[in-house]
Every structure is written in structure tokens, then in C-alpha cells.
Scaffold this active site. Structure first.
Site, PDB file in Angstrom:
ATOM      1  N   HIS A 117     -24.012   9.592 -72.797  1.00 15.84           N
ATOM      2  CA  HIS A 117     -24.347   8.638 -72.378  1.00 15.84           C
ATOM      3  C   HIS A 117     -24.177   7.652 -72.245  1.00 15.84           C
ATOM      4  O   HIS A 117     -24.743   7.366 -73.551  1.00 15.84           O
ATOM      5  CB  HIS A 117     -25.011  10.145 -71.263  1.00 15.84           C
ATOM      6  CG  HIS A 117     -26.405   9.456 -71.940  1.00 15.84           C
ATOM      7  ND1 HIS A 117     -27.525   9.681 -71.038  1.00 15.84           N
ATOM      8  CD2 HIS A 117     -27.310   9.727 -73.398  1.00 15.84           C
ATOM      9  CE1 HIS A 117     -29.051   9.325 -72.042  1.00 15.84           C
ATOM     10  NE2 HIS A 117     -28.615   9.940 -73.032  1.00 15.84           N
TER      11      HIS A 117
ATOM     12  N   SER B  24     -27.275  13.618 -76.214  1.00 19.06           N
ATOM     13  CA  SER B  24     -27.788  11.630 -76.081  1.00 19.06           C
ATOM     14  C   SER B  24     -27.598  11.327 -77.845  1.00 19.06           C
ATOM     15  O   SER B  24     -26.667  11.629 -78.526  1.00 19.06           O
ATOM     16  CB  SER B  24     -29.237  11.932 -75.504  1.00 19.06           C
ATOM     17  OG  SER B  24     -29.523  10.770 -75.472  1.00 19.06           O
TER      18      SER B  24
END
Length: 444
Positions: free
Chosen positions: A121, A98
Site C-alpha cells: 500500500h 506494508s
């Protein structure tokens, strides 16, 4: 490195997800990001950036083992690392997921520890509100995700759109895959200090680590560091194609180059073959020119098929042919249509000036004619002198009033006084004046 010294101790009331340590020599420092990033997990990026600015060192070893956290805190940390004067070497000790995955993009060099992973993501958040507010939040997340995709593309190659698709799929990269994809430069170091399973936050992701995730997307071609520069032959052929395209767009293809242009447009050069990822630099030889291009060049340059020439001789002949064809091409001027008169700029401007002068003279002529018509009407007794200006304006705004004026009977307005000829102003006596007007004495 000697015994580390902590730059600033962690605040007792907050979870410190990072720490910074400098060597006693003061020339290098280690920065650990071990935990969730941002105020949700403890201290925010403000404190991190302030502590980083205090590091007066030449090299920073950034060690990462984090499931990510706040996007904006991550962006602030990334930019602070980019601004720092020190060389930054990032080492993924366990997980860079992330926000942590794009923080390491600020490093001058990215190393993957054995067994380490990188996860990317789409940005996400918790939101509540009405439909319009939720739509705005979705647009906000979409914009953030596009910006992050651009960071991966700048580092690893590929396009922002391709990386955005990989983000939407929540892509997990092993150490080897991260290097192959261009998200890292090498695999090095000892066994990682942390592991993916150490984070309970990983459960919130779609996949629980690389072993549970499908194979990630890879950008086309080899790692950017291993991509060979275009060979001299390919560069010359591409230059020829670019020159022909430019010439075509400017004034049409020079005579005799149409076939060559078509050949180059269909196959400008032989693309580099994909190379396997490697941590070592290998010397790469030049690409071979394809037989199709060689045949097309020989035909257009006029080299007989039986002639045996080296690549250098073919290139020299090509350069000579291009130089000859690069001579200025006279512009093609279409013949004017029948009945059309062509003027140069000076004559056209002179004609415009004379037309303006003629228009002004015509306006003066029409104004004088209207004034004359009104004066004639006054002299004929058709209109009183006090109505001169009214009739001049009426004729200017409506030329049809000329017929109305002409149709008026002459003598409607007296041109000379009737009756007593002395004029009322010749007597100063009130009675006399009254009698001159009414022919009777004024009654007292």
C-alpha cells in the site's frame, strides 16, 4: 538444525519484534520478524542491524509474519540483509504487509507458506500543522511511495508507475497470487505459525486480509523466472529492424528497403505468449516467425514465392542483404545558393586573419589622421598646444568634432611673443622683470 541458541536476549523493557537464532554448527541462522517493525512497537532497526551484523553464517532463513511498521526502519533492515554475505531465503509464514512486504525483496529467494499473504500500500503517516507543512508532508509521502514501487518493479517486473497504482489500491496477494505477480518465487513449507487474524494492526488497513480485498493487480506477462529468452528468429528480425532504424536516422533508408522497414516496424517479431505461473522450470521452444514477416523478408531479399527455403536459409539471405546495404552511404551535400562562395576551413581562417590585420592598420591610419588634424590646428593658432591631447580624444570619440575644429579662426592663439623680445627669464632682477611685463618700474 539442533537446539537453537539466542544471539541476544530481548530487552526486558522493550517489545522484541524480532529474534535471531543460530545453529550450533554456526553455518546458518534463523531470523524471525514477528510483529510490528520499528521503535513505535518496541526496539528500532538500529539494534536489528547490529545483531544481524554479528551473524557469521553462510545462510539466513528469514521468517516473516508482520503487519509492517516504520518505512525507514524497514528500508534499513532491507539494505542490511542485502549487504550480508549470507544467502538469504525469506519465508512468509503468515503476513508480509506494508514495510514487511519490501523487506523480503532483499532475499535471494522468497517462499510463501500455505495460506500466507503479501500486502502492499501507499506510505502514510500521522501529521499536523499548517497548509504548507501538510503539503510538504504529502510530497514526502509521495516520494517514499515512488521509491517503494521501484523496489517491487525491480523484483517482479512491470513499471514503477504500475506498482504505484497497485499500492494506491492497497493490493492483497494470496500465496499463489504473490508467486504469479513475481513478489515471491514459490509456495513451500508446512502450515504457517501465524495468521493474518493474529494482528490487531490489520484493522487499520483498508481491507482486513485477502478474502476481504478485491483481486490484486498483476504485472503483464509471466513471472520473470518463467519468461523465455527471445528465439533466434525473433532476435535476428529485431536486429534487422534496429539496423534499418539506425540507418534511416543516419542517412535515409537504403534503396529498396522501405517496404521491409515498414514491415518490421509494424511487426518486428511475434511476442511471447503469456505463460501460466509455475514452480517448475519448463523447456520452451522457439517462437514461430509470423507469416507477414516471412513474406516481407522474401520480397525484399528477392526470394521467389515458389522457392522453398528453410528458416536458416532465409536468415542467411537476410544477413547477406544487410551486409550489402551496410556499405557507407556518401553524405548528400546541398548545393550552395546563388551568389554564395564556399570556402574550406584553411581559406576561411586565412581570410579572418587578414581581416583582423586590415582592421588594425585602419585604426592606426585613423589615429594618425586625427593627430595630424590637431597638429595643423596648433600650428594655425586655432588651439593652444596644451589642448592637443584633449582634441585628439575628442575627435576619436566624436568624429563630428572635426568640423568644429576646422571652423575655428586661425591665429586665435599667439604663435610668437609680443612687445619685449628679450623674454622675462633674461633678467634676474625683480624690478627689471616687473618692468618687462608692465612697462613700468615696480613701486617700492
Amino acid at each position: 538444525m539442533t537446539t537453537p541458541q539466542t544471539v541476544r536476549p530481548a530487552a526486558a523493557e522493550l517489545v522484541q519484534w524480532y529474534r535471531m537464532e543460530t545453529a550450533t554448527t554456526g553455518s546458518s541462522a534463523e531470523v524471525f520478524i514477528y510483529g510490528g517493525i520499528g521503535s513505535w512497537y518496541g526496539v528500532d532497526a538500529t539494534q536489528f542491524v547490529a545483531d544481524l551484523a554479528d551473524l557469521d553464517v553462510q545462510e539466513i532463513q528469514l521468517r516473516v509474519n508482520s503487519p509492517g511498521g516504520s518505512v525507514y526502519d524497514g528500508v534499513a533492515i532491507m539494505n542490511a540483509l542485502k549487504r550480508h554475505k549470507a544467502k538469504v531465503v525469506a519465508s512468509v509464514d503468515g503476513l508480509a504487509a506494508s514495510a514487511a512486504s519490501f523487506i523480503i525483496m532483499a532475499a535471494d529467494e522468497i517462499q510463501m507458506g500455505p495460506g500466507a499473504e503479501v500486502m502492499i500500500h501507499d506510505a502514510w503517516s500521522y501529521a499536523g500543522g499548517n497548509a504548507e507543512q501538510l503539503i510538504d508532508e504529502a510530497a514526502h509521502l509521495d516520494r517514499i511511495s515512488n521509491s517503494i514501487a521501484g523496489l517491487y518493479a525491480s523484483r517482479a517486473g512491470g513499471t514503477s508507475e504500475e506498482w504505484r497504482d497497485a499500492m494506491k489500491a492497497e493490493s492483497w496477494y494470496s500465496a499463489e497470487e504473490a508467486v504469479t505477480a513475481g513478489l515471491a518465487d514459490s509456495i513451500t513449507g508446512s502450515k504457517s505459525e501465524g495468521t493474518v487474524d493474529a494482528f490487531t494492526e490489520v484493522a487499520r488497513f483498508q481491507h482486513a486480509g485477502r478474502t476481504k480485498a478485491p483481486a490484486p493487480w498483476m504485472p503483464p506477462g509471466p513471472h520473470p523466472a518463467n519468461r523465455a529468452a527471445p528465439s533466434p528468429v525473433s532476435a535476428v528480425v529485431q536486429e534487422a529492424a534496429d539496423w534499418l532504424n539506425t540507418t534511416k536516422s543516419r542517412a535515409g533508408l537504403p534503396p529498396g528497403t522501405e517496404k521491409l522497414a515498414a514491415t518490421l516496424a509494424n511487426e518486428p517479431h511475434t511476442p511471447d505468449a503469456p505463460q501460466p505461473a509455475s514452480n517448475t522450470t519448463e523447456e520452451k521452444g522457439p517462437d514461430d516467425m509470423s507469416a507477414t514477416v516471412i513474406k516481407g523478408l522474401r520480397e525484399q531479399i528477392g526470394i521467389p514465392a515458389e522457392a522453398s527455403l528453410t528458416d536458416s536459409e532465409i536468415l542467411a539471405a537476410l544477413a547477406e542483404a544487410l551486409a550489402e546495404q551496410a556499405e557507407p552511404v556518401a553524405p548528400v551535400v546541398a548545393a550552395p545558393a546563388a551568389g554564395t562562395v564556399v570556402l574550406d576551413e584553411a581559406a576561411y581562417q586565412d581570410l579572418q586573419a587578414k581581416a583582423a590585420e586590415g582592421s588594425a592598420a585602419r585604426k592606426e591610419q585613423l589615429a594618425a589622421a586625427r593627430t595630424n588634424l590637431v597638429e595643423d590646428a596648433v600650428n594655425d593658432g586655432r588651439i593652444p598646444p596644451a589642448r592637443r591631447e584633449h582634441w585628439v580624444n575628442a575627435l576619436e570619440s566624436d568624429p563630428g568634432m572635426e568640423a568644429t575644429l576646422a571652423g575655428m579662426a586661425k591665429g586665435l592663439v599667439p604663435l610668437a611673443p609680443a612687445g619685449y623680445t628679450g623674454g622675462v627669464d633674461e633678467s634676474s632682477a625683480e624690478d627689471t622683470t616687473y618692468s618687462k611685463i608692465f612697462n613700468t618700474p615696480k613701486e617700492s
